[in-house]
Design a protein around this motif. Structure first.
Motif, PDB file in Angstrom:
ATOM      1  N   LEU A 170       1.075  -0.905  -0.071  1.00  0.00           N
ATOM      2  CA  LEU A 170      -0.075  -0.094  -0.255  1.00  0.00           C
ATOM      3  C   LEU A 170       1.022   1.234  -0.239  1.00  0.00           C
ATOM      4  N   LEU A 171       1.532   1.186   1.541  1.00  0.00           N
ATOM      5  CA  LEU A 171       2.972   2.233   1.145  1.00  0.00           C
ATOM      6  C   LEU A 171       3.733   2.700  -0.498  1.00  0.00           C
ATOM      7  N   PHE A 172       4.159   1.600  -0.549  1.00  0.00           N
ATOM      8  CA  PHE A 172       5.172   1.204  -2.384  1.00  0.00           C
ATOM      9  C   PHE A 172       3.949   0.188  -3.361  1.00  0.00           C
ATOM     10  N   PRO A 173       3.133   0.911  -3.968  1.00  0.00           N
ATOM     11  CA  PRO A 173       2.454   0.198  -5.207  1.00  0.00           C
ATOM     12  C   PRO A 173       3.366  -0.086  -6.257  1.00  0.00           C
ATOM     13  N   ALA A 174       4.321   0.000  -6.170  1.00  0.00           N
ATOM     14  CA  ALA A 174       5.220  -0.171  -7.472  1.00  0.00           C
ATOM     15  C   ALA A 174       6.106  -0.963  -7.281  1.00  0.00           C
ATOM     16  N   LEU A 175       6.105  -1.531  -5.756  1.00  0.00           N
ATOM     17  CA  LEU A 175       6.715  -2.993  -5.888  1.00  0.00           C
ATOM     18  C   LEU A 175       6.606  -4.379  -5.999  1.00  0.00           C
ATOM     19  N   PRO A 176       6.899  -4.383  -7.524  1.00  0.00           N
ATOM     20  CA  PRO A 176       7.058  -5.708  -7.701  1.00  0.00           C
ATOM     21  C   PRO A 176       6.714  -7.060  -7.273  1.00  0.00           C
ATOM     22  N   TRP A 177       6.095  -7.587  -7.995  1.00  0.00           N
ATOM     23  CA  TRP A 177       5.804  -9.312  -7.494  1.00  0.00           C
ATOM     24  C   TRP A 177       7.093  -9.725  -6.758  1.00  0.00           C
ATOM     25  N   THR A 178       8.211  -9.072  -8.234  1.00  0.00           N
ATOM     26  CA  THR A 178       9.567 -10.748  -7.243  1.00  0.00           C
ATOM     27  C   THR A 178      10.486  -9.753  -6.262  1.00  0.00           C
ATOM     28  N   TRP A 179       9.242  -9.132  -5.692  1.00  0.00           N
ATOM     29  CA  TRP A 179       9.966  -8.718  -4.123  1.00  0.00           C
ATOM     30  C   TRP A 179       9.121  -8.614  -3.041  1.00  0.00           C
ATOM     31  N   GLN A 180       8.155  -9.055  -3.745  1.00  0.00           N
ATOM     32  CA  GLN A 180       6.650  -8.934  -2.907  1.00  0.00           C
ATOM     33  C   GLN A 180       6.522 -10.817  -1.771  1.00  0.00           C
ATOM     34  N   LEU A 181       6.821 -11.644  -2.713  1.00  0.00           N
ATOM     35  CA  LEU A 181       7.108 -13.201  -2.453  1.00  0.00           C
ATOM     36  C   LEU A 181       8.108 -13.393  -1.426  1.00  0.00           C
ATOM     37  N   PRO A 182       9.329 -13.022  -2.103  1.00  0.00           N
ATOM     38  CA  PRO A 182      10.400 -12.687  -1.046  1.00  0.00           C
ATOM     39  C   PRO A 182      10.746 -12.098   0.583  1.00  0.00           C
ATOM     40  N   LEU A 183       9.504 -10.739   0.375  1.00  0.00           N
ATOM     41  CA  LEU A 183       9.432 -10.249   1.139  1.00  0.00           C
ATOM     42  C   LEU A 183       9.311 -11.501   2.269  1.00  0.00           C
ATOM     43  N   PHE A 184       7.848 -11.584   1.965  1.00  0.00           N
ATOM     44  CA  PHE A 184       6.854 -12.401   2.549  1.00  0.00           C
ATOM     45  C   PHE A 184       7.282 -13.871   3.092  1.00  0.00           C
ATOM     46  N   GLY A 185       8.142 -14.135   2.666  1.00  0.00           N
ATOM     47  CA  GLY A 185       9.012 -15.241   2.942  1.00  0.00           C
ATOM     48  C   GLY A 185       9.531 -14.694   4.301  1.00  0.00           C
ATOM     49  N   VAL A 186      10.523 -13.474   4.564  1.00  0.00           N
ATOM     50  CA  VAL A 186      11.473 -13.447   4.742  1.00  0.00           C
ATOM     51  C   VAL A 186      10.252 -12.922   6.488  1.00  0.00           C
ATOM     52  N   LEU A 187       9.823 -12.100   6.251  1.00  0.00           N
ATOM     53  CA  LEU A 187       8.604 -11.345   7.499  1.00  0.00           C
ATOM     54  C   LEU A 187       8.047 -12.816   8.486  1.00  0.00           C
ATOM     55  N   SER A 188       7.611 -13.415   7.385  1.00  0.00           N
ATOM     56  CA  SER A 188       7.504 -14.949   8.017  1.00  0.00           C
ATOM     57  C   SER A 188       8.359 -15.816   8.689  1.00  0.00           C
ATOM     58  N   ILE A 189       9.691 -15.456   8.085  1.00  0.00           N
ATOM     59  CA  ILE A 189      10.722 -16.167   9.117  1.00  0.00           C
ATOM     60  C   ILE A 189      11.345 -16.035  10.236  1.00  0.00           C
ATOM     61  N   LEU A 190      11.214 -14.810  10.361  1.00  0.00           N
ATOM     62  CA  LEU A 190      12.020 -13.491  11.350  1.00  0.00           C
ATOM     63  C   LEU A 190      10.516 -13.085  12.671  1.00  0.00           C
ATOM     64  N   SER A 191       9.338 -13.523  11.974  1.00  0.00           N
ATOM     65  CA  SER A 191       8.137 -13.308  12.555  1.00  0.00           C
ATOM     66  C   SER A 191       8.206 -14.507  13.165  1.00  0.00           C
ATOM     67  N   ALA A 192       8.725 -15.671  12.838  1.00  0.00           N
ATOM     68  CA  ALA A 192       8.168 -16.905  13.972  1.00  0.00           C
ATOM     69  C   ALA A 192       9.143 -17.231  15.116  1.00  0.00           C
ATOM     70  N   VAL A 193      10.425 -16.901  14.099  1.00  0.00           N
ATOM     71  CA  VAL A 193      11.893 -16.812  14.978  1.00  0.00           C
ATOM     72  C   VAL A 193      11.915 -16.376  15.854  1.00  0.00           C
ATOM     73  N   LEU A 194      12.019 -15.008  16.010  1.00  0.00           N
ATOM     74  CA  LEU A 194      11.542 -13.917  17.257  1.00  0.00           C
ATOM     75  C   LEU A 194      10.724 -14.233  18.377  1.00  0.00           C
ATOM     76  N   TRP A 195       9.476 -14.486  18.022  1.00  0.00           N
ATOM     77  CA  TRP A 195       8.471 -15.110  18.733  1.00  0.00           C
ATOM     78  C   TRP A 195       9.129 -16.685  19.060  1.00  0.00           C
ATOM     79  N   TRP A 196       9.542 -16.969  18.661  1.00  0.00           N
ATOM     80  CA  TRP A 196       9.673 -18.831  19.415  1.00  0.00           C
ATOM     81  C   TRP A 196      11.039 -17.937  20.045  1.00  0.00           C
ATOM     82  N   GLN A 197      12.258 -16.873  20.379  1.00  0.00           N
ATOM     83  CA  GLN A 197      13.312 -16.140  21.307  1.00  0.00           C
ATOM     84  C   GLN A 197      12.774 -16.201  21.786  1.00  0.00           C
ATOM     85  N   ARG A 198      11.558 -14.818  22.388  1.00  0.00           N
ATOM     86  CA  ARG A 198      10.792 -14.228  23.502  1.00  0.00           C
ATOM     87  C   ARG A 198      10.169 -15.264  24.373  1.00  0.00           C
TER      88      ARG A 198
END
Length: 148
Positions: A47-75
Motif C-alpha cells: 500500500l505504501l509502495f504501490p510500484a513494489l514488484p511481485w518479485t520482491w513481494q514474495l521473498p519479503l513475505f517469506g523473510v517476514l514470516s520466518i523472522l517473525s516466527a523466529v523472534l517469537w520463538w526466541q521471546r
C-alpha cells in the motif's frame, strides 16, 4: 497465474493475512499467526509502495514470516522463568514426605488418608486404621505410602 502475480495488490496480501488469521482462530496452534501477520505487513508495504514488484513481494513475505516466527520463538524461550510455585496445579506433590494417620485401613494394598479436608486413596502395605504413614510417591490420584 502469471497475470495474477504481476498485478498483486495490497488487497491480495491483506486478504491472505485475514484468511490465515481466521484459520489460526480455528486451532492451528500458532503456526498460521505469524504467516498472517507477515502477509498483512507485506500488504501494508505494498500500500505504501504501490510500484513494489511481485518479485520482491514474495521473498519479503517469506523473510517476514520466518523472522517473525523466529523472534517469537526466541521471546517465548527466554520468557520461561522458573516458577515461584513449582507445585502449583500438581495436587498431591505438596504431600510428599509428610506424615498422616490412616483414615481407612489398607487392605488388599488400598486405603485412604485424610489430608486437610480431602480424602486421598493410598497404596501400600496392609495397615490398620489410625496407623501413622508417610507419603513417598504419587501415581496419578493414588499416593504411595510407607509406615512412618
Amino acid at each position: 497465474m502469471w497475470e495474477f502475480l504481476q498485478h498483486l495488490s495490497y488487497w491480495d496480501w491483506l486478504a491472505l493475512g485475514t484468511v490465515l488469521l481466521i484459520l489460526e482462530v480455528f486451532g492451528a496452534g500458532g503456526y498460521l499467526l505469524w504467516l498472517g501477520v507477515a502477509a498483512a505487513a507485506v500488504g501494508v508495504l505494498t500500500l505504501l509502495f504501490p510500484a513494489l514488484p511481485w518479485t520482491w513481494q514474495l521473498p519479503l513475505f517469506g523473510v517476514l514470516s520466518i523472522l517473525s516466527a523466529v523472534l517469537w520463538w526466541q521471546r517465548q524461550r527466554h520468557a520461561r522463568a522458573p516458577s515461584a510455585q513449582p507445585g502449583l496445579n500438581r495436587r498431591g506433590q505438596e504431600l510428599l514426605g509428610r506424615q498422616f494417620v490412616l483414615h481407612e485401613a489398607i487392605s488388599g494394598g488400598r486405603g485412604k488418608i485424610k489430608a486437610g479436608d480431602t480424602l486421598w486413596l493410598v497404596t501400600g502395605p496392609d495397615l490398620p486404621v489410625g496407623s501413622a504413614v508417610r507419603v513417598i510417591d504419587q501415581d496419578g490420584v493414588l499416593l504411595k505410602i510407607e509406615p512412618a
